[in-house]
Design a protein around this motif. Structure first.
Motif, PDB file in Angstrom:
ATOM      1  N   PHE A  74       0.818  -1.217   0.000  1.00 55.28           N
ATOM      2  CA  PHE A  74       0.000   0.000   0.000  1.00 55.28           C
ATOM      3  C   PHE A  74       0.852   1.267   0.000  1.00 55.28           C
ATOM      4  N   LEU A  75       2.142   1.126   0.350  1.00 50.42           N
ATOM      5  CA  LEU A  75       3.046   2.287   0.355  1.00 50.42           C
ATOM      6  C   LEU A  75       3.197   2.876  -1.035  1.00 50.42           C
ATOM      7  N   HIS A  76       3.015   2.044  -2.059  1.00 55.18           N
ATOM      8  CA  HIS A  76       3.299   2.461  -3.437  1.00 55.18           C
ATOM      9  C   HIS A  76       2.019   2.716  -4.232  1.00 55.18           C
ATOM     10  N   MET A  77       0.893   2.856  -3.553  1.00 54.16           N
ATOM     11  CA  MET A  77      -0.387   3.014  -4.239  1.00 54.16           C
ATOM     12  C   MET A  77      -1.080   4.301  -3.794  1.00 54.16           C
ATOM     13  N   PRO A  78      -1.838   4.937  -4.698  1.00 55.79           N
ATOM     14  CA  PRO A  78      -2.615   6.123  -4.308  1.00 55.79           C
ATOM     15  C   PRO A  78      -3.621   5.767  -3.210  1.00 55.79           C
ATOM     16  N   ASP A  79      -3.863   6.707  -2.298  1.00 59.87           N
ATOM     17  CA  ASP A  79      -4.741   6.436  -1.165  1.00 59.87           C
ATOM     18  C   ASP A  79      -6.119   5.934  -1.593  1.00 59.87           C
ATOM     19  N   GLU A  80      -6.719   6.587  -2.577  1.00 60.93           N
ATOM     20  CA  GLU A  80      -8.078   6.200  -2.967  1.00 60.93           C
ATOM     21  C   GLU A  80      -8.138   4.802  -3.580  1.00 60.93           C
ATOM     22  N   LEU A  81      -7.047   4.390  -4.243  1.00 60.62           N
ATOM     23  CA  LEU A  81      -7.004   3.028  -4.778  1.00 60.62           C
ATOM     24  C   LEU A  81      -6.932   2.019  -3.636  1.00 60.62           C
ATOM     25  N   VAL A  82      -6.190   2.379  -2.594  1.00 67.71           N
ATOM     26  CA  VAL A  82      -6.129   1.500  -1.424  1.00 67.71           C
ATOM     27  C   VAL A  82      -7.516   1.373  -0.793  1.00 67.71           C
ATOM     28  N   TRP A  83      -8.183   2.503  -0.596  1.00 63.70           N
ATOM     29  CA  TRP A  83      -9.530   2.468   0.003  1.00 63.70           C
ATOM     30  C   TRP A  83     -10.495   1.655  -0.857  1.00 63.70           C
ATOM     31  N   SER A  84     -10.375   1.807  -2.173  1.00 63.86           N
ATOM     32  CA  SER A  84     -11.230   1.047  -3.084  1.00 63.86           C
ATOM     33  C   SER A  84     -11.001  -0.452  -2.916  1.00 63.86           C
ATOM     34  N   GLY A  85      -9.712  -0.842  -2.780  1.00 60.70           N
ATOM     35  CA  GLY A  85      -9.390  -2.253  -2.590  1.00 60.70           C
ATOM     36  C   GLY A  85      -9.875  -2.776  -1.253  1.00 60.70           C
ATOM     37  N   VAL A  86      -9.676  -1.979  -0.195  1.00 55.66           N
ATOM     38  CA  VAL A  86     -10.120  -2.397   1.138  1.00 55.66           C
ATOM     39  C   VAL A  86     -11.635  -2.594   1.145  1.00 55.66           C
ATOM     40  N   GLU A  87     -12.344  -1.706   0.468  1.00 52.21           N
ATOM     41  CA  GLU A  87     -13.802  -1.827   0.412  1.00 52.21           C
ATOM     42  C   GLU A  87     -14.221  -3.139  -0.263  1.00 52.21           C
ATOM     43  N   ARG A  88     -13.502  -3.536  -1.305  1.00 52.59           N
ATOM     44  CA  ARG A  88     -13.814  -4.791  -1.994  1.00 52.59           C
ATOM     45  C   ARG A  88     -13.450  -6.010  -1.148  1.00 52.59           C
ATOM     46  N   LEU A  89     -12.450  -5.849  -0.283  1.00 51.10           N
ATOM     47  CA  LEU A  89     -11.969  -6.987   0.511  1.00 51.10           C
ATOM     48  C   LEU A  89     -12.801  -7.269   1.751  1.00 51.10           C
ATOM     49  N   VAL A  90     -13.499  -6.261   2.247  1.00 50.40           N
ATOM     50  CA  VAL A  90     -14.226  -6.435   3.513  1.00 50.40           C
ATOM     51  C   VAL A  90     -15.156  -7.636   3.467  1.00 50.40           C
ATOM     52  N   ASP A  91     -15.904  -7.777   2.405  1.00 55.14           N
ATOM     53  CA  ASP A  91     -16.857  -8.879   2.308  1.00 55.14           C
ATOM     54  C   ASP A  91     -16.186 -10.235   2.138  1.00 55.14           C
ATOM     55  N   LYS A  92     -14.897 -10.234   1.824  1.00 55.63           N
ATOM     56  CA  LYS A  92     -14.169 -11.495   1.665  1.00 55.63           C
ATOM     57  C   LYS A  92     -13.459 -11.925   2.953  1.00 55.63           C
ATOM     58  N   LEU A  93     -13.502 -11.074   3.963  1.00 56.60           N
ATOM     59  CA  LEU A  93     -12.872 -11.370   5.245  1.00 56.60           C
ATOM     60  C   LEU A  93     -13.909 -11.958   6.198  1.00 56.60           C
ATOM     61  N   LYS A  94     -13.573 -13.065   6.857  1.00 57.81           N
ATOM     62  CA  LYS A  94     -14.516 -13.682   7.786  1.00 57.81           C
ATOM     63  C   LYS A  94     -14.839 -12.716   8.924  1.00 57.81           C
ATOM     64  N   PRO A  95     -16.130 -12.574   9.252  1.00 57.89           N
ATOM     65  CA  PRO A  95     -16.512 -11.640  10.319  1.00 57.89           C
ATOM     66  C   PRO A  95     -15.892 -12.029  11.662  1.00 57.89           C
ATOM     67  N   TYR A  96     -15.463 -11.024  12.414  1.00 59.94           N
ATOM     68  CA  TYR A  96     -14.986 -11.153  13.787  1.00 59.94           C
ATOM     69  C   TYR A  96     -13.659 -11.917  13.915  1.00 59.94           C
ATOM     70  N   GLU A  97     -13.602 -13.155  13.443  1.00 64.53           N
ATOM     71  CA  GLU A  97     -12.395 -13.964  13.632  1.00 64.53           C
ATOM     72  C   GLU A  97     -11.334 -13.713  12.563  1.00 64.53           C
ATOM     73  N   GLY A  98     -11.738 -13.310  11.369  1.00 66.96           N
ATOM     74  CA  GLY A  98     -10.778 -13.042  10.303  1.00 66.96           C
ATOM     75  C   GLY A  98      -9.933 -11.814  10.610  1.00 66.96           C
ATOM     76  N   ARG A  99      -8.719 -11.760  10.038  1.00 64.52           N
ATOM     77  CA  ARG A  99      -7.810 -10.647  10.283  1.00 64.52           C
ATOM     78  C   ARG A  99      -7.262 -10.093   8.968  1.00 64.52           C
ATOM     79  N   MET A 100      -7.102  -8.766   8.954  1.00 61.87           N
ATOM     80  CA  MET A 100      -6.436  -8.084   7.847  1.00 61.87           C
ATOM     81  C   MET A 100      -5.236  -7.350   8.428  1.00 61.87           C
ATOM     82  N   PHE A 101      -4.056  -7.538   7.819  1.00 64.40           N
ATOM     83  CA  PHE A 101      -2.837  -6.883   8.304  1.00 64.40           C
ATOM     84  C   PHE A 101      -2.172  -6.102   7.170  1.00 64.40           C
ATOM     85  N   VAL A 102      -1.719  -4.888   7.529  1.00 62.65           N
ATOM     86  CA  VAL A 102      -1.015  -4.011   6.592  1.00 62.65           C
ATOM     87  C   VAL A 102       0.305  -3.624   7.240  1.00 62.65           C
ATOM     88  N   SER A 103       1.419  -3.738   6.490  1.00 62.61           N
ATOM     89  CA  SER A 103       2.733  -3.481   7.091  1.00 62.61           C
ATOM     90  C   SER A 103       3.174  -2.026   6.954  1.00 62.61           C
TER      91      SER A 103
END
Length: 331
Positions: free
Chosen positions: A252-281
């Motif tokens: 995400f360091l090398h991507m425009p902020d809005e593209l990152v937000w767009s990707g995160v929005e698409r990923l939310v529904d693919k992450l298991k609720p509560y127990e799933g984890r998303m990590f950004v370095s």
């Protein structure tokens, strides 16, 4: 009448004899059986035989190996230090010596081009003995120097993420920008077949991953789903997949902020609720640049909650890495 009387008397005598013989035998047999059972029971109860237990590596319950070691323990470190010490080993300059001819990757590649190895096929035979011919640049592992830190750091990242997410082998993992599989190899080896997914846009990195790393590590049978793509497009992974872990290492360091937000929005529904984890370095400037309150509000609008900042140390070199964790708070 005399005959009848005699026959009746004989039959009665036989019956009496049968009763006299049978009852003691039955009693004796039952007594011996009880005595034998008592002796065997006593013997078994006092047996000092070691209890049987399932093999650590073989015990599998419901598709999940029952005991999985991820991080290196202090006991492991002590063991290898003792082994080095007991063999009297010390680091020395890597120079020419008997049986060893140190080469740089550039020299090794030139040797490969010029000599093709000590033994090799020629003529018509040169092309039909290698099932998956690999470019020389990959064979000498030039791609291992594509990162700002040693290749071994990939293991550190795997250990942190796997333990922080409490992963089991049946978990599903998505890496955004897996490159040459510096980290991904460890997940692929640990997870069940087909459970590691990756989105990567760099063609040379993908060639290194598919033509060299997976075959040389004996991991082709794990069938990871590796997709070439960019702009945070995840449709090729399917609409019904749910991930236990989604992570992006220095991507995400090398991507425009809005593209990152767009990707995160698409990923939310693919992450298991509560127990799933998303990590950004490294950092989450795509969020922090909005300001603390607005960052939290935008995450909440997507159904994400920040789990804060965590760090982990490298096993082999003086380095630590920073990670920011998130979880999905809506089903």
């Amino acid at each position: 009448m005399a005959v009848l009387s005699s026959s009746s008397s004989s039959s009665s005598s036989a019956m009496q004899k049968g009763i006299v013989v049978t009852v003691p035998v039955l009693v004796l047999t039952a007594s011996l059986s009880a005595l034998t059972f008592f002796i065997l029971s006593s013997s078994l109860s006092s047996c000092s035989c070691p209890p049987s237990s399932p093999s650590r590596n073989d015990a599998i319950v419901g598709g999940v190996r029952s005991e999985e070691r991820i991080s290196t323990s202090q006991e492991d470190i002590d063991w290898v230090k003792d082994l080095i010490r007991s063999n009297g080993l010390h680091m020395h300059e890597n120079v020419l010596r008997k049986g060893i001819n140190p080469r740089t990757r550039e020299q090794q590649l030139q040797d490969l081009i010029q000599y093709k190895g000590i033994s090799h096929y020629v003529g018509d035979e040169a092309t039909n003995h290698t099932a998956l011919p690999c470019p020389g640049e990959l064979l000498v592992e030039e791609h291992h120097s594509n990162y700002g830190e040693p290749w071994a750091g990939g293991r550190d990242v795997f250990e942190f993420l796997a333990e922080a997410s409490r992963l089991k082998p049946n978990a599903r993992v998505l890496e955004i920008g897996c490159g040459t599989l510096r980290v991904g190899l460890h997940f692929i080896r640990y997870l069940n077949p087909e459970n590691f997914h990756c989105l990567e846009k760099d063609e040379l990195s993908l060639m290194a991953a598919l033509r060299y790393e997976l075959p040389s590590q004996g991991l082709l049978h794990k069938r990871p789903l590796i997709v070439r793509g960019e702009d945070m497009e995840f449709s090729k992974f399917g609409s019904d997949v749910a991930y236990d872990l989604i992570y992006a290492s220095a991507v995400f360091l090398h991507m425009p902020d809005e593209l990152v937000w767009s990707g995160v929005e698409r990923l939310v529904d693919k992450l298991k609720p509560y127990e799933g984890r998303m990590f950004v370095s490294h950092n989450i400037k795509f969020c922090s640049r909005l300001g603390g309150e607005r960052c939290t509000e935008r995450l909440a609008s997507l159904g994400l909650e920040s789990l804060g900042r965590q760090t982990h140390d490298s096993l082999l070199f003086n380095h630590y890495e920073i990670w920011f964790g998130f979880r999905r708070i809506r089903g």
